[in-house]
Design a protein around this motif. Structure first.
Motif, PDB file in Angstrom:
ATOM      1  N   SER A   7      30.915  44.589  41.166  1.00 29.13           N
ATOM      2  CA  SER A   7      32.147  45.376  41.313  1.00 29.13           C
ATOM      3  C   SER A   7      33.366  44.564  40.885  1.00 29.13           C
ATOM      4  CB  SER A   7      32.312  45.826  42.773  1.00 29.13           C
ATOM      5  OG  SER A   7      31.308  46.744  43.126  1.00 29.13           O
ATOM      6  N   VAL A   8      33.395  43.296  41.266  1.00 28.63           N
ATOM      7  CA  VAL A   8      34.487  42.428  40.821  1.00 28.63           C
ATOM      8  C   VAL A   8      34.459  42.300  39.303  1.00 28.63           C
ATOM      9  CG1 VAL A   8      35.403  40.079  40.867  1.00 28.63           C
ATOM     10  CG2 VAL A   8      34.608  41.145  42.990  1.00 28.63           C
ATOM     11  N   ALA A  16      33.229  44.416  37.109  1.00 32.14           N
ATOM     12  CA  ALA A  16      33.650  45.679  36.492  1.00 32.14           C
ATOM     13  C   ALA A  16      35.165  45.773  36.451  1.00 32.14           C
ATOM     14  CB  ALA A  16      33.059  46.860  37.258  1.00 32.14           C
ATOM     15  N   SER A  17      35.817  45.353  37.529  1.00 30.95           N
ATOM     16  CA  SER A  17      37.283  45.403  37.586  1.00 30.95           C
ATOM     17  C   SER A  17      37.904  44.487  36.533  1.00 30.95           C
ATOM     18  CB  SER A  17      37.752  44.998  38.987  1.00 30.95           C
ATOM     19  OG  SER A  17      39.164  44.964  39.048  1.00 30.95           O
ATOM     20  N   LEU A  18      37.400  43.278  36.438  1.00 27.75           N
ATOM     21  CA  LEU A  18      37.983  42.319  35.491  1.00 27.75           C
ATOM     22  C   LEU A  18      37.695  42.704  34.042  1.00 27.75           C
ATOM     23  CD1 LEU A  18      37.246  38.927  37.300  1.00 27.75           C
ATOM     24  CD2 LEU A  18      39.429  40.121  37.106  1.00 27.75           C
ATOM     25  N   ALA A  30      37.179  45.637  32.934  1.00 21.78           N
ATOM     26  CA  ALA A  30      37.927  46.853  32.617  1.00 21.78           C
ATOM     27  C   ALA A  30      39.353  46.524  32.199  1.00 21.78           C
ATOM     28  CB  ALA A  30      37.937  47.794  33.825  1.00 21.78           C
ATOM     29  N   GLN A  31      39.895  45.437  32.743  1.00 22.33           N
ATOM     30  CA  GLN A  31      41.288  45.076  32.496  1.00 22.33           C
ATOM     31  C   GLN A  31      41.470  44.167  31.285  1.00 22.33           C
ATOM     32  OE1 GLN A  31      42.731  43.317  36.152  1.00 22.33           O
ATOM     33  NE2 GLN A  31      41.731  44.888  37.386  1.00 22.33           N
ATOM     34  N   GLU A  82      26.381  50.452  35.365  1.00 17.58           N
ATOM     35  CA  GLU A  82      27.144  51.665  35.103  1.00 17.58           C
ATOM     36  C   GLU A  82      26.320  52.675  34.312  1.00 17.58           C
ATOM     37  OE1 GLU A  82      29.883  52.240  36.655  1.00 17.58           O
ATOM     38  OE2 GLU A  82      29.785  50.215  37.484  1.00 17.58           O
ATOM     39  N   HIS A 114      35.059  55.760  39.773  1.00 11.89           N
ATOM     40  CA  HIS A 114      34.609  54.451  39.294  1.00 11.89           C
ATOM     41  C   HIS A 114      35.245  54.157  37.929  1.00 11.89           C
ATOM     42  CE1 HIS A 114      31.425  55.842  42.075  1.00 11.89           C
ATOM     43  NE2 HIS A 114      31.407  54.577  42.453  1.00 11.89           N
ATOM     44  N   GLU A 141      37.090  51.761  36.850  1.00  7.93           N
ATOM     45  CA  GLU A 141      36.956  50.403  36.328  1.00  7.93           C
ATOM     46  C   GLU A 141      35.573  50.180  35.723  1.00  7.93           C
ATOM     47  OE1 GLU A 141      38.032  48.119  39.745  1.00  7.93           O
ATOM     48  OE2 GLU A 141      40.142  48.029  39.152  1.00  7.93           O
ATOM     49  N   ARG A 201      35.377  52.080  32.395  1.00  5.90           N
ATOM     50  CA  ARG A 201      36.094  51.359  31.338  1.00  5.90           C
ATOM     51  C   ARG A 201      35.322  50.106  30.912  1.00  5.90           C
ATOM     52  NH1 ARG A 201      41.058  52.627  34.414  1.00  5.90           N
ATOM     53  NH2 ARG A 201      42.386  54.026  33.167  1.00  5.90           N
ATOM     54  N   ALA A 202      34.798  49.382  31.898  1.00  6.70           N
ATOM     55  CA  ALA A 202      34.057  48.159  31.589  1.00  6.70           C
ATOM     56  C   ALA A 202      32.835  48.466  30.729  1.00  6.70           C
ATOM     57  CB  ALA A 202      33.629  47.454  32.881  1.00  6.70           C
TER      58      ALA A 202
END
Length: 202
Positions: A22-23, A25-27, A29-30, A70, A104, A106, A109-110
Motif C-alpha cells: 500500500s505504501v 502504491a502511494s509512492l 502513483a505520485q 492491483e 484505490h 493510488e 495510478r501505480a
C-alpha cells in the motif's frame, strides 16, 4: 504518538506485506519509477530496510508485486457471472470497477505507471495484467449466446476489446484528476463505448 504506535504494532506476515504494498502504491502513483527510493518505503512503513528486503529482494520485485496486486484486484472485481448476459452485467460491472478506481486511486495510478517504468520485468508484469483483463472480457463475450452471433471475427474483436480497455484507462485516469462527471455518467459513457466498438466491428 498514536500514529507511531499504529505503525509499529506487530503484524502478521500478510498484514505487513499488504502494508508495504500500500505504501508502494502511494509512492509509485505520485512519482516515476526511478524517483521512488526503497528506503523511503521502509521509512513510511516504520520498518527497517532489511525487513523490507526480506519481503522483496529489490525495487523491481517490489514494484512488480504492487502492479500484480492491483491487476489481481481488478480481475476479481470485473469477473463475469456465468449464465447472465453481458449486456445485463456491463453496467453493474463497470459501476463496481469505478468504485474500485475511486477507492484505490493510488493503486490504479501505480498500476498504469508501470508501462513507463524502465525495467522490462515490471513492464512485462503490467502487460500480463492487461492481457488477463482482455482475455477475461473475450471469454465473457464468447460465453454469452445472446451476442456470440453478432461478434466480429476474432482478430477484429481482440482489437476492439483492446482499444476499449485503453479508452477505459484514459477515461478513469482523467476522471480521477478532474472529476467533472459523476460515476454514473462515466459508467454509461464507458458502457456505450464498448457496445459501440463491438457493433461497429460487426
Amino acid at each position: 504518538m498514536t500514529a507511531e504506535r499504529t505503525t509499529r504494532r506487530r503484524m502478521t506476515t500478510e498484514q505487513r506485506r499488504e502494508q508495504l504494498l500500500s505504501v508502494g502504491a502511494s509512492l509509485f502513483a505520485q512519482s516515476p519509477y526511478d524517483d521512488v527510493w526503497i528506503e523511503r518505503v521502509a521509512e513510511i512503513a516504520g520498518v527497517s530496510r532489511g525487513l523490507l528486503y526480506h519481503y522483496f529482494p529489490n525495487k523491481r520485485d517490489f514494484f512488480s508485486a504492487v502492479v500484480r496486486r492491483e491487476s489481481e484486484r481488478m480481475l476479481r472485481l470485473t469477473a463475469a457471472v456465468p449464465g447472465i448476459p453481458v449486456r445485463e452485467q456491463l453496467g453493474a460491472g463497470l459501476d463496481t470497477f469505478l468504485g474500485y478506481v475511486a477507492a484505490h486511486a493510488e493503486g490504479f495510478r501505480a498500476f498504469h505507471r508501470a508501462e513507463s517504468a524502465g525495467d522490462p520485468t515490471v513492464r512485462a508484469v503490467y502487460r500480463d495484467g492487461l492481457a488477463a483483463q482482455e482475455q477475461q472480457i473475450l471469454a465473457a463475450l464468447a460465453a454469452d449466446p445472446e451476442i456470440t452471433g453478432t461478434l466480429p471475427e476474432p482478430a477484429a474483436l481482440r482489437l476492439a476489446v483492446r482499444g476499449w480497455l485503453a479508452f477505459l484507462v484514459a477515461v478513469c485516469l482523467d476522471w480521477l484528476d478532474e472529476p467533472e462527471l459523476t460515476r454514473e455518467q462515466v459508467r454509461d459513457l464507458c458502457a456505450r463505448a464498448l457496445l459501440g466498438a463491438l457493433s461497429g466491428q460487426s
